[in-house]
Scaffold this active site. Structure first.
Site, short mmCIF file in Angstrom:
data_model
loop_
_atom_site.label_atom_id
_atom_site.label_comp_id
_atom_site.label_asym_id
_atom_site.label_seq_id
_atom_site.Cartn_x
_atom_site.Cartn_y
_atom_site.Cartn_z
N ILE A 154 0.83 -1.21 0.00
CA ILE A 154 0.00 0.00 0.00
C ILE A 154 0.87 1.27 0.00
O ILE A 154 1.61 1.54 0.95
CB ILE A 154 -0.99 0.00 1.20
CG1 ILE A 154 -1.81 -1.32 1.17
CG2 ILE A 154 -1.89 1.23 1.17
CD1 ILE A 154 -2.50 -1.65 -0.16
N THR A 155 0.73 2.03 -1.07
CA THR A 155 1.45 3.30 -1.23
C THR A 155 0.95 4.29 -0.17
O THR A 155 -0.26 4.34 0.09
CB THR A 155 1.20 3.85 -2.65
OG1 THR A 155 1.68 2.90 -3.59
CG2 THR A 155 1.90 5.18 -2.87
N GLU A 206 -6.54 6.80 -12.57
CA GLU A 206 -5.30 6.30 -11.95
C GLU A 206 -4.31 5.88 -13.04
O GLU A 206 -3.11 6.18 -12.97
CB GLU A 206 -5.62 5.11 -11.03
CG GLU A 206 -4.37 4.40 -10.53
CD GLU A 206 -4.63 3.39 -9.41
OE1 GLU A 206 -5.79 3.23 -9.01
OE2 GLU A 206 -3.64 2.80 -8.94
N HIS A 248 25.13 5.56 -21.24
CA HIS A 248 25.99 6.13 -20.20
C HIS A 248 27.20 5.23 -19.90
O HIS A 248 28.07 5.61 -19.10
CB HIS A 248 25.22 6.33 -18.89
CG HIS A 248 24.37 7.56 -18.83
ND1 HIS A 248 23.21 7.72 -19.54
CD2 HIS A 248 24.53 8.72 -18.13
CE1 HIS A 248 22.68 8.89 -19.27
NE2 HIS A 248 23.45 9.52 -18.42
N THR A 265 -1.34 -4.50 -14.23
CA THR A 265 -0.15 -4.88 -15.00
C THR A 265 -0.37 -4.69 -16.50
O THR A 265 -1.51 -4.59 -16.97
CB THR A 265 0.22 -6.36 -14.75
OG1 THR A 265 -0.85 -7.18 -15.24
CG2 THR A 265 0.45 -6.65 -13.28
C1 LIG Z 1 5.46 -0.26 -5.28
C2 LIG Z 1 4.04 -0.76 -5.34
C3 LIG Z 1 3.01 0.09 -4.94
C4 LIG Z 1 1.69 -0.37 -4.94
N1 LIG Z 1 0.69 0.44 -4.46
C5 LIG Z 1 -0.56 -0.09 -4.27
C6 LIG Z 1 -1.57 0.64 -3.58
O1 LIG Z 1 -1.37 1.81 -3.19
N2 LIG Z 1 -2.77 0.04 -3.36
C7 LIG Z 1 -3.04 -1.22 -3.79
O2 LIG Z 1 -4.14 -1.72 -3.55
N3 LIG Z 1 -2.11 -1.95 -4.45
C8 LIG Z 1 -0.87 -1.42 -4.70
N4 LIG Z 1 0.10 -2.15 -5.34
C9 LIG Z 1 -0.23 -3.50 -5.81
C10 LIG Z 1 -0.30 -3.63 -7.31
O3 LIG Z 1 -1.42 -2.95 -7.84
C11 LIG Z 1 -0.29 -5.13 -7.64
O4 LIG Z 1 1.01 -5.61 -7.30
C12 LIG Z 1 -0.60 -5.41 -9.08
O5 LIG Z 1 -1.95 -5.12 -9.38
C13 LIG Z 1 -0.34 -6.90 -9.46
O6 LIG Z 1 -0.92 -7.77 -8.53
P1 LIG Z 1 -0.02 -8.96 -7.88
O7 LIG Z 1 1.21 -8.32 -7.34
O8 LIG Z 1 -0.88 -9.70 -6.95
O9 LIG Z 1 0.40 -9.86 -9.10
P2 LIG Z 1 -0.46 -11.08 -9.70
O10 LIG Z 1 -1.86 -10.65 -9.90
O11 LIG Z 1 -0.18 -12.27 -8.87
O12 LIG Z 1 0.23 -11.23 -11.11
C14 LIG Z 1 1.44 -11.98 -11.32
C15 LIG Z 1 1.69 -12.04 -12.82
O13 LIG Z 1 0.60 -12.73 -13.45
C16 LIG Z 1 0.06 -11.95 -14.48
N5 LIG Z 1 -1.38 -12.15 -14.58
C17 LIG Z 1 -2.30 -12.13 -13.59
N6 LIG Z 1 -3.53 -12.32 -14.09
C18 LIG Z 1 -3.39 -12.47 -15.42
C19 LIG Z 1 -4.29 -12.69 -16.51
N7 LIG Z 1 -5.61 -12.78 -16.31
N8 LIG Z 1 -3.78 -12.81 -17.75
C20 LIG Z 1 -2.46 -12.71 -17.97
N9 LIG Z 1 -1.56 -12.49 -16.99
C21 LIG Z 1 -2.01 -12.36 -15.75
C22 LIG Z 1 0.35 -10.51 -14.07
O14 LIG Z 1 0.30 -9.63 -15.20
C23 LIG Z 1 1.74 -10.66 -13.48
O15 LIG Z 1 2.70 -10.64 -14.51
C24 LIG Z 1 1.40 -1.68 -5.40
C25 LIG Z 1 2.45 -2.50 -5.83
C26 LIG Z 1 3.75 -2.06 -5.81
C27 LIG Z 1 4.83 -2.99 -6.24
#
Ligand SMILES: Cc1cc2nc3c(=O)[nH]c(=O)nc-3n(C[C@H](O)[C@H](O)[C@H](O)COP(=O)(O)OP(=O)(O)OC[C@H]3O[C@@H](n4cnc5c(N)ncnc54)[C@H](O)[C@@H]3O)c2cc1C
Length: 381
Positions: free
Chosen positions: A158-159, A244, A340, A367
């Site tokens: 969570i940011t 967003e 660079h 993503t």
């Molecule tokens: C620095 C940072 C700040 C963030 N800030 C916030 C925030 O403020 N609030 C918040 O709620 N979240 C936040 N997030 C979370 C972020 O939105 C999620 O990490 C992101 O949506 C991906 O979810 P996951 O990490 O669970 O990956 P997963 O959903 O597990 O995905 C893993 C991989 O599988 C792929 N994948 C998943 N489903 C599919 C599909 N149907 N088809 C093809 N490929 C797929 C994805 O593209 C990815 O490559 C933040 C994340 C980071 C790293």
């Protein structure tokens, strides 16, 4: 090509923000990177010059102007100096619509003045350890008990996770009802049972506090439900996600433009084999390609901003902007780092920090793969 997004008032505001960044952020950001967090005072100082709450009605301390171009000005100035610790765009671009458009009069009076002054920092908690892209898979629940909800669950990544005072938590109020069983609750700092975990150790954006949040029987008053109606959370999120995603695209282009300009300067001054490295055809071709792609992307994103202001930005438009510009940003910064040489791998050069900071851009906010799903679904196969 001439950029015609801004009018005089935006350019004047740009000067104010630039001056603020030079004075209040540039001298301190390195230290914040080491601290892993930005001090709350900088939020208050930014609030004093009107950085927050453009869309907040005047009677609640804002400017009462709904014009995303001001948000663009702020984000561009933040990215120009690589100040990725400032969670301003999350507060301004992502959270403002929730707090301005989904609040009743009582909620507005409680939260908007602090939102606009920078005294109340906001966050949104969707993602859980077991559910990110698949938002419907969340397990956090809010069970109604009289005039409270009892909230239980865990969120991650969570940011503004440590600094936030108001967290919009996505929870299931009716676990059997699928998308119609999700609601948005505002959890406030200090509520009993609301805990914060670690400030997470990321590969980049070291000054940004990204944290885990825990909810253990938190009693959230029904008065903190957003939108006045249970079960609307999923649709409220879907309505706000295009803004967003556009915000992330704006960051991507601003960052790519900045790094490109820095790299062109570097290639002018660095010599090899008795010539500037910019005189090699390969260097000029690489820079020419990147410059072309960034400029074309810039105009698409500006067009999206105009569409957003007119209430016409679709989820598909925003998904295109998000995946294309963030993938481009990563490519531009990677190619610039290569130009660079070894210095590009040294943290003394802004390109190195931009490289680690930008990697997350294709991941959060949805993503690249999920963006392509949204676009692909629009074909109706
Ligand atoms: C620095 C940072 C700040 C963030 N800030 C916030 C925030 O403020 N609030 C918040 O709620 N979240 C936040 N997030 C979370 C972020 O939105 C999620 O990490 C992101 O949506 C991906 O979810 P996951 O990490 O669970 O990956 P997963 O959903 O597990 O995905 C893993 C991989 O599988 C792929 N994948 C998943 N489903 C599919 C599909 N149907 N088809 C093809 N490929 C797929 C994805 O593209 C990815 O490559 C933040 C994340 C980071 C790293």
């Amino acid at each position: 090509m001439r950029r015609d997004l801004f009018e005089e008032e935006h350019l004047l505001f740009q000067e104010t923000v630039r001056e603020f960044m030079t004075r209040e952020v540039v001298p301190h950001h390195d230290r914040w990177e080491k601290d892993g967090i930005v001090p709350r005072e900088v939020w208050k100082k930014a609030g004093e010059i009107g950085v927050f709450g453009f869309g907040v009605p005047e009677e609640h301390g804002g400017a009462g102007i709904k014009d995303f171009r001001y948000n663009v000005v702020i984000t561009e100035e933040v990215m120009r100096i690589g100040a990725t610790g400032l969670g301003f765009s999350l507060h301004n671009d992502v959270m403002a619509p929730y707090f301005v458009d989904l609040t009743d009069e009582d909620q507005k009076a409680r939260w908007l003045p602090g939102f606009a002054s920078g005294e109340l920092i906001t966050a949104v908690a969707m993602t859980e350890p077991g559910a990110g892209s698949d938002l419907q898979g969340i397990r956090t629940t809010a069970r109604r008990e009289g005039d409270h909800y009892v909230l239980n669950g865990q969120k991650t990544f969570i940011t503004n996770g440590i600094n936030s005072d108001l967290v919009v938590v996505v929870a299931k109020t009716d676990p059997e009802a699928g998308a119609r069983g999700v609601s948005l609750l505002v959890v406030e700092r200090g509520m009993e049972g609301f805990g914060r975990g670690r400030n997470l150790d990321k590969i980049g954006m070291h000054a940004q506090d990204t944290a885990e949040l825990f909810f253990d029987d938190v009693r959230v008053p029904v008065a903190n439900l957003l939108g006045g109606q249970e079960g609307q959370g999923f649709f409220q999120l879907m309505a706000n996600l295009p803004q967003e995603r556009l915000s992330i695209a704006v960051m991507a282009i601003a960052s790519a433009e900045t790094v490109l300009a820095q790299t062109i300067e570097y290639c002018r001054s660095r010599t090899a084999f008795g010539r500037s490295i910019g005189s090699f055809q390969n260097t000029r071709f690489v820079l020419a390609e990147l410059d072309t792609e960034v400029e074309i992307a810039r105009h698409y994103v500006d067009r999206c901003v105009v569409a957003l202001n007119a209430g016409e930005l679709s989820a598909v438009d925003a998904a295109k902007a998000k995946w294309w510009t963030t993938e481009l940003q990563n490519k531009v910064i990677d190619r610039c780092l290569q130009l660079h040489g070894g210095y590009g791998y040294m943290m003394d050069y802004p390109v190195a920090k931009a490289w680690i900071d930008s990697r997350v851009q294709t991941i959060y906010g949805g993503t690249t793969e999920i963006m392509k799903e949204i676009i692909g679904r629009s074909f109706g196969f």
